[in-house]
Structure formats: C-alpha cells, structure tokens
Design a protein around this motif. Structure first.
Motif, PDB file in Angstrom:
ATOM      1  N   TYR A 122       0.840  -1.195   0.000  1.00  0.00           N
ATOM      2  CA  TYR A 122       0.000   0.000   0.000  1.00  0.00           C
ATOM      3  C   TYR A 122       0.876   1.246   0.000  1.00  0.00           C
ATOM      4  CZ  TYR A 122      -4.183   2.733   1.014  1.00  0.00           C
ATOM      5  OH  TYR A 122      -5.225   3.611   0.925  1.00  0.00           O
ATOM      6  N   PRO A 123       0.526   2.324  -0.731  1.00  0.00           N
ATOM      7  CA  PRO A 123      -0.636   2.488  -1.590  1.00  0.00           C
ATOM      8  C   PRO A 123      -0.663   1.483  -2.757  1.00  0.00           C
ATOM      9  CG  PRO A 123       0.379   4.619  -1.104  1.00  0.00           C
ATOM     10  CD  PRO A 123       1.314   3.566  -0.636  1.00  0.00           C
ATOM     11  N   GLU A 148      -4.534   7.091  -9.614  1.00  0.00           N
ATOM     12  CA  GLU A 148      -5.590   7.686  -8.790  1.00  0.00           C
ATOM     13  C   GLU A 148      -5.248   7.715  -7.310  1.00  0.00           C
ATOM     14  OE1 GLU A 148      -6.954   3.336  -9.473  1.00  0.00           O
ATOM     15  OE2 GLU A 148      -5.680   4.861 -10.428  1.00  0.00           O
ATOM     16  N   HIS A 149      -4.189   6.970  -6.908  1.00  0.00           N
ATOM     17  CA  HIS A 149      -3.805   6.927  -5.505  1.00  0.00           C
ATOM     18  C   HIS A 149      -2.458   7.600  -5.238  1.00  0.00           C
ATOM     19  CE1 HIS A 149      -7.187   4.354  -4.611  1.00  0.00           C
ATOM     20  NE2 HIS A 149      -6.775   3.430  -5.445  1.00  0.00           N
ATOM     21  N   LEU A 189      -1.741   9.925  -2.239  1.00  0.00           N
ATOM     22  CA  LEU A 189      -1.444   9.397  -0.912  1.00  0.00           C
ATOM     23  C   LEU A 189       0.040   9.461  -0.575  1.00  0.00           C
ATOM     24  CD1 LEU A 189      -3.728   6.232  -1.048  1.00  0.00           C
ATOM     25  CD2 LEU A 189      -4.036   8.185   0.476  1.00  0.00           C
TER      26      LEU A 189
END
Length: 254
Positions: free
Chosen positions: A168-169, A247-248, A251
């Motif tokens: 993650y991300p 899109e992330h 973060l």
C-alpha cells in the motif's frame, strides 16, 4: 492464466504446490511440512533455487557446507534462507518439525551461494508516519536485483500488524508476483485485492498476481499477518520498483 488465489492442502507426503513454472508466474513454488528426522534432497539441473525456513529446527547442507537453523516463531524470529544457483546439491534435515518453502526458476547464470540469517538479512519498517500507522509493516528482503543481479528471482517476507494494510498504496509492476500467507492463529483472516477481484486470505493460502494488476492487502484486527513475497524477473527487464496507481498517487504526499 494461473489461478489467482487458492487454499492448497498438504498431501500425504507433507507437500503442497503453490505455483508451477509452466504457468504465467514462471516459478516453481512449493511448501513442505517435515516431521522430525525427515530428509529432503534437491538438485535442479537448470534452475536456481531458494529454501526458506518458515518455522522449526533444520539442518541445511550444500556444497560441502552445513548450518543448523532454528526459527520458533515466524512473526518474531529472524529468517534463514539459502539461495543457490543450478546444479548445487541441497539436503534438508528436520531436527524437529519444520515448515519450509522452496522457490525455483530457470537460470543458466552461475552465482555464489548465499545463506541469509537473522544477522545479515535486510529488514526495514515502512509506513510508520503515514495513514495514522495503519499501513505499517516490517519488510525483510533476502535478495532482489540490487543484491543479487545474477538471479532471476526476488524473495522476502512481510509482517503486517493487526488490522493493517500492506502493498500500500496500491501499486503494480509488469513482473508476476506470488504471496504465501501464514497466521499464528489458524482462524486469522484478511482480504487480498488483485485489480478489481477480492479474495479472503486464510492461513496457508496464496495469491498469484499477474503483471500489471494492483495488489493491496489487509488483515483483520487481532490477527497479525505474515507472508512470503516472490517475484520473477523478466529477461532484460528485472523488477526494480513499484508503479503506483495514478488515482492513488496523492497518498504519497500524506
């Protein structure tokens, strides 16, 4: 295409197959559960191989060398992993009950063996200062392109605290990757996201991630999660880094 997720069981010989090299994962990965005094011998003519002690007390023997390794708890104890090139005899002897993972893939390039121990294994903690600590995880990297450029594989371990996220991300890479999961308590569980597909993680399950798919993971509160991560390099295009889903990417600044 390989089965993306599965719950394999040990057979009567104490072996379970995770993936095979004739799949799009391009690796042979199996897990063995050995009883005390049981022995296994391996000689791969055209494949490099890595032998990871997940738990137990075991004797490694290879190339006229030997070493005894002990690991009582895969969450808390450091790792033992032997990595050898093709045509090297490896013998494993269980001095007590053991669980061991074996990863191999084709590689004609010779290289020096390496025994990774709790003293020389690279260990890092990520995510301490992000997302209120909810993506904190401990990453052990045995070997990758930077440390073993003649290898066609990557292997390491990740420990995710209870109720946490890892990988993650969300990110992806062209090369295929395989995870093998363990929990200290057999009722432990989590969720694996491969692109838009979601699977329930259980103790002893695996995921086989096709290249180009994002693959974040999460585990339930009360159940810290351990998994082995393994990547197969492409010829001329080794895995070196992650590609974050656009899109992330916001973060990354949080």
């Amino acid at each position: 295409m390989s089965q993306m997720f599965g719950y394999p069981l040990f057979d009567d010989r104490g072996m379970k197959v995770i993936v095979r090299s004739d799949s799009d994962m391009m690796m042979n990965i199996s897990v063995y559960k050995l009883k005390k005094t049981q022995e296994l011998s391996f000689l791969f003519e055209d494949e490099e191989s890595a032998f990871l002690l997940i738990r137990g007390l075991m004797k490694f023997e290879w190339d006229n060398r030997s070493r005894i390794a002990q690991r009582d708890n895969f969450m808390k104890d450091g790792a033992w992993c032997l990595h050898v090139s093709r045509k090297i005899n490896v013998k494993l002897t269980a001095l007590d009950e053991c669980e061991i993972l074996v990863q191999s893939t084709k590689n004609e390039t010779p290289f020096d063996f390496r025994l990774y121990t709790p003293e020389n294994c690279k260990e890092e903690v990520f995510g301490n200062d992000q997302f209120e600590g909810k993506a904190r995880r401990t990453v052990r990297t045995f070997f990758d392109y930077n440390s073993a450029p003649d290898s066609n594989m990557v292997m390491g371990e990740i420990i995710t605290p209870q109720g946490g996220w890892s990988s993650y991300p969300p990110h992806h890479h062209p090369q295929p990757e395989v995870y093998y999961y363990r929990f200290e308590k057999p009722q432990g569980f989590g969720a694996c996201f491969i692109g838009d597909d979601v699977f329930k993680i259980r103790d002893g399950s695996f995921c086989a991630i096709p290249g180009g798919r994002t693959h974040p993971q999460v585990n339930a509160p009360g159940y810290p999660m351990y998994y082995v991560w393994m990547i197969r390099h492409f010829d001329g295009a080794p895995w070196k880094d992650r590609i974050f889903a656009p899109e992330h990417t916001w973060l990354l600044g949080t």
